[in-house]
Write a protein that holds these residues in place. Structure first.
Motif, PDB file in Angstrom:
ATOM      1  N   LEU A 167      20.091  26.087  48.975  1.00 38.80           N
ATOM      2  CA  LEU A 167      19.526  24.805  49.364  1.00 38.80           C
ATOM      3  C   LEU A 167      18.011  24.853  49.159  1.00 38.80           C
ATOM      4  CD1 LEU A 167      21.559  24.190  52.643  1.00 38.80           C
ATOM      5  CD2 LEU A 167      22.017  23.280  50.350  1.00 38.80           C
ATOM      6  N   LYS A 168      17.422  23.693  48.864  1.00 39.20           N
ATOM      7  CA  LYS A 168      15.985  23.643  48.588  1.00 39.20           C
ATOM      8  C   LYS A 168      15.142  24.017  49.803  1.00 39.20           C
ATOM      9  CE  LYS A 168      15.815  20.588  44.586  1.00 39.20           C
ATOM     10  NZ  LYS A 168      15.314  19.317  44.008  1.00 39.20           N
ATOM     11  N   GLU A 169      15.750  23.989  50.954  1.00 40.14           N
ATOM     12  CA  GLU A 169      15.007  24.372  52.158  1.00 40.14           C
ATOM     13  C   GLU A 169      14.904  25.887  52.315  1.00 40.14           C
ATOM     14  OE1 GLU A 169      18.599  24.070  55.421  1.00 40.14           O
ATOM     15  OE2 GLU A 169      17.907  22.247  54.421  1.00 40.14           O
ATOM     16  N   SER A 170      15.507  26.633  51.384  1.00 35.43           N
ATOM     17  CA  SER A 170      15.468  28.099  51.460  1.00 35.43           C
ATOM     18  C   SER A 170      14.038  28.607  51.333  1.00 35.43           C
ATOM     19  CB  SER A 170      16.327  28.710  50.345  1.00 35.43           C
ATOM     20  OG  SER A 170      17.661  28.270  50.436  1.00 35.43           O
ATOM     21  N   GLY A 171      13.781  29.755  51.944  1.00 30.27           N
ATOM     22  CA  GLY A 171      12.463  30.352  51.888  1.00 30.27           C
ATOM     23  C   GLY A 171      12.163  30.986  50.545  1.00 30.27           C
ATOM     24  N   ALA A 172      10.897  31.269  50.308  1.00 29.85           N
ATOM     25  CA  ALA A 172      10.453  31.824  49.034  1.00 29.85           C
ATOM     26  C   ALA A 172      11.134  33.148  48.710  1.00 29.85           C
ATOM     27  CB  ALA A 172       8.930  32.011  49.045  1.00 29.85           C
ATOM     28  N   GLU A 173      11.220  34.037  49.675  1.00 26.77           N
ATOM     29  CA  GLU A 173      11.847  35.341  49.436  1.00 26.77           C
ATOM     30  C   GLU A 173      13.327  35.204  49.132  1.00 26.77           C
ATOM     31  OE1 GLU A 173      10.780  38.369  48.924  1.00 26.77           O
ATOM     32  OE2 GLU A 173       8.727  37.618  49.012  1.00 26.77           O
ATOM     33  N   GLU A 174      13.978  34.256  49.807  1.00 22.04           N
ATOM     34  CA  GLU A 174      15.408  34.047  49.565  1.00 22.04           C
ATOM     35  C   GLU A 174      15.639  33.538  48.152  1.00 22.04           C
ATOM     36  OE1 GLU A 174      19.241  31.770  51.615  1.00 22.04           O
ATOM     37  OE2 GLU A 174      17.212  31.462  52.404  1.00 22.04           O
ATOM     38  N   ILE A 175      14.788  32.625  47.702  1.00 16.84           N
ATOM     39  CA  ILE A 175      14.916  32.105  46.339  1.00 16.84           C
ATOM     40  C   ILE A 175      14.660  33.209  45.320  1.00 16.84           C
ATOM     41  CG2 ILE A 175      13.921  30.521  44.641  1.00 16.84           C
ATOM     42  CD1 ILE A 175      13.380  28.577  46.981  1.00 16.84           C
ATOM     43  N   ALA A 176      13.615  33.986  45.545  1.00 20.73           N
ATOM     44  CA  ALA A 176      13.296  35.078  44.626  1.00 20.73           C
ATOM     45  C   ALA A 176      14.423  36.106  44.572  1.00 20.73           C
ATOM     46  CB  ALA A 176      11.990  35.742  45.050  1.00 20.73           C
ATOM     47  N   ARG A 177      14.977  36.431  45.721  1.00 21.79           N
ATOM     48  CA  ARG A 177      16.079  37.393  45.785  1.00 21.79           C
ATOM     49  C   ARG A 177      17.296  36.864  45.024  1.00 21.79           C
ATOM     50  NH1 ARG A 177      16.041  37.934  50.766  1.00 21.79           N
ATOM     51  NH2 ARG A 177      17.712  36.517  51.380  1.00 21.79           N
ATOM     52  N   ALA A 178      17.549  35.551  45.154  1.00 21.25           N
ATOM     53  CA  ALA A 178      18.689  34.949  44.466  1.00 21.25           C
ATOM     54  C   ALA A 178      18.483  34.958  42.957  1.00 21.25           C
ATOM     55  CB  ALA A 178      18.902  33.517  44.965  1.00 21.25           C
ATOM     56  N   VAL A 179      17.261  34.665  42.509  1.00 18.75           N
ATOM     57  CA  VAL A 179      16.969  34.691  41.076  1.00 18.75           C
ATOM     58  C   VAL A 179      17.215  36.094  40.522  1.00 18.75           C
ATOM     59  CG1 VAL A 179      15.104  34.559  39.361  1.00 18.75           C
ATOM     60  CG2 VAL A 179      15.363  32.752  41.082  1.00 18.75           C
ATOM     61  N   ARG A 180      16.733  37.102  41.226  1.00 14.62           N
ATOM     62  CA  ARG A 180      16.927  38.478  40.762  1.00 14.62           C
ATOM     63  C   ARG A 180      18.417  38.849  40.736  1.00 14.62           C
ATOM     64  NH1 ARG A 180      12.638  39.499  44.671  1.00 14.62           N
ATOM     65  NH2 ARG A 180      10.616  39.510  43.589  1.00 14.62           N
ATOM     66  N   ALA A 181      19.154  38.421  41.759  1.00 12.08           N
ATOM     67  CA  ALA A 181      20.584  38.743  41.831  1.00 12.08           C
ATOM     68  C   ALA A 181      21.341  38.094  40.679  1.00 12.08           C
ATOM     69  CB  ALA A 181      21.156  38.292  43.169  1.00 12.08           C
ATOM     70  N   VAL A 182      21.067  36.817  40.431  1.00  9.95           N
ATOM     71  CA  VAL A 182      21.758  36.114  39.351  1.00  9.95           C
ATOM     72  C   VAL A 182      21.398  36.734  38.000  1.00  9.95           C
ATOM     73  CG1 VAL A 182      21.911  33.910  38.117  1.00  9.95           C
ATOM     74  CG2 VAL A 182      22.033  33.964  40.614  1.00  9.95           C
ATOM     75  N   ALA A 183      20.136  37.098  37.822  1.00  8.25           N
ATOM     76  CA  ALA A 183      19.720  37.753  36.577  1.00  8.25           C
ATOM     77  C   ALA A 183      20.455  39.075  36.366  1.00  8.25           C
ATOM     78  CB  ALA A 183      18.209  37.995  36.588  1.00  8.25           C
ATOM     79  N   ALA A 184      20.809  39.730  37.464  1.00 11.37           N
ATOM     80  CA  ALA A 184      21.527  41.015  37.389  1.00 11.37           C
ATOM     81  C   ALA A 184      23.034  40.830  37.259  1.00 11.37           C
ATOM     82  CB  ALA A 184      21.208  41.854  38.626  1.00 11.37           C
ATOM     83  N   GLY A 185      23.480  39.567  37.186  1.00  9.11           N
ATOM     84  CA  GLY A 185      24.906  39.304  37.026  1.00  9.11           C
ATOM     85  C   GLY A 185      25.676  39.208  38.311  1.00  9.11           C
ATOM     86  N   GLU A 186      24.969  39.170  39.447  1.00  2.00           N
ATOM     87  CA  GLU A 186      25.642  39.076  40.736  1.00  2.00           C
ATOM     88  C   GLU A 186      25.838  37.621  41.142  1.00  2.00           C
ATOM     89  OE1 GLU A 186      23.251  41.230  43.493  1.00  2.00           O
ATOM     90  OE2 GLU A 186      23.084  42.991  42.201  1.00  2.00           O
ATOM     91  N   ALA A 187      26.718  37.407  42.102  1.00  2.00           N
ATOM     92  CA  ALA A 187      26.911  36.087  42.695  1.00  2.00           C
ATOM     93  C   ALA A 187      26.241  36.069  44.055  1.00  2.00           C
ATOM     94  CB  ALA A 187      28.403  35.778  42.847  1.00  2.00           C
TER      95      ALA A 187
END
Length: 219
Positions: free
Chosen positions: A106-126
């Protein structure tokens, strides 16, 4: 992706939000290689630049984010899609999952949560935000057991007996397994035949196995 710069495309129809997100990601060492203001542009840019991640809004002009996600994941499977939206309804969440999105925040997510999600998706994780993860878990937890819903007319004990019949167990074996008397088992079997409108054990086994009963332990 450890040691490598993650390349991201931001797809969102709000320029101010794109700018804010771009600044956030760059501050965290993520390279934003392009921006798109609609679905078709997101598809085109993803095909041209082959980023590691497309951060995708769901509702944009000229084709929504679900369609764009489906096209990107189908034609460029190495490109991960992270949905970042304000829509938290089940229809949006599961439509995005079916379209192939690897993450949903959700857009209300914090900066670290968004960054962590970007890294996870880039690594092929869900990856899913806490609220979205709870929705997904609740959905699957609440799903009816197809083996139970297949024969709603049977009691829980009768379903247990039918499952053992489907495994090829005799009445004596069923009695021993369920700690019932042979007479009680015979009564259950008779009730099952009557409720399922079958004439014999063979017909009951066919019905039960078609419904997935007796799969484990079949001899």
């Amino acid at each position: 992706m450890s040691g490598e710069t993650i390349r991201v495309v931001i797809a969102d129809d709000h320029p101010v939000f794109r700018q804010g997100l771009k600044g956030l990601l760059r501050a965290l060492g993520v390279e934003v290689v392009a921006e798109a203001g609609n679905g078709p542009d997101a598809v085109r840019i993803a095909a041209e630049l082959q980023p590691d991640v497309v951060v995708m809004d769901l509702h944009m002009p000229g084709g929504n984010g679900i369609e764009a996600t489906r096209t990107i994941t189908r034609t460029n499977p190495d490109v991960g899609v992270l949905v970042l939206t304000m829509f938290r309804d089940d229809d949006s969440v599961f439509a995005a999952m079916r379209a192939g999105a690897r993450g949903y925040l959700l857009k209300e997510s914090g900066a670290e949560e968004i960054a962590r999600a970007v890294r996870a998706v880039a690594a092929g994780e869900a990856i899913y935000g806490p609220e979205i993860a709870r929705r997904v878990l609740t959905f699957f937890t609440d799903m009816p057991d197809p083996r139970r819903s297949a024969f709603p007319e049977l009691t829980e004990r009768e379903r247990e007996v039918l499952a053992l019949i489907a495994q090829g167990r005799s009445n004596t074996e069923i009695a021993g397994t369920l700690y019932l008397s042979p007479k009680t088992v015979r009564n259950h079997v008779s009730n099952i035949f009557m409720k399922l409108h079958v004439a014999d054990r063979a017909q009951a086994i066919v019905l039960a196995r078609e419904a997935g009963l007796g799969e484990s332990g079949r001899r």
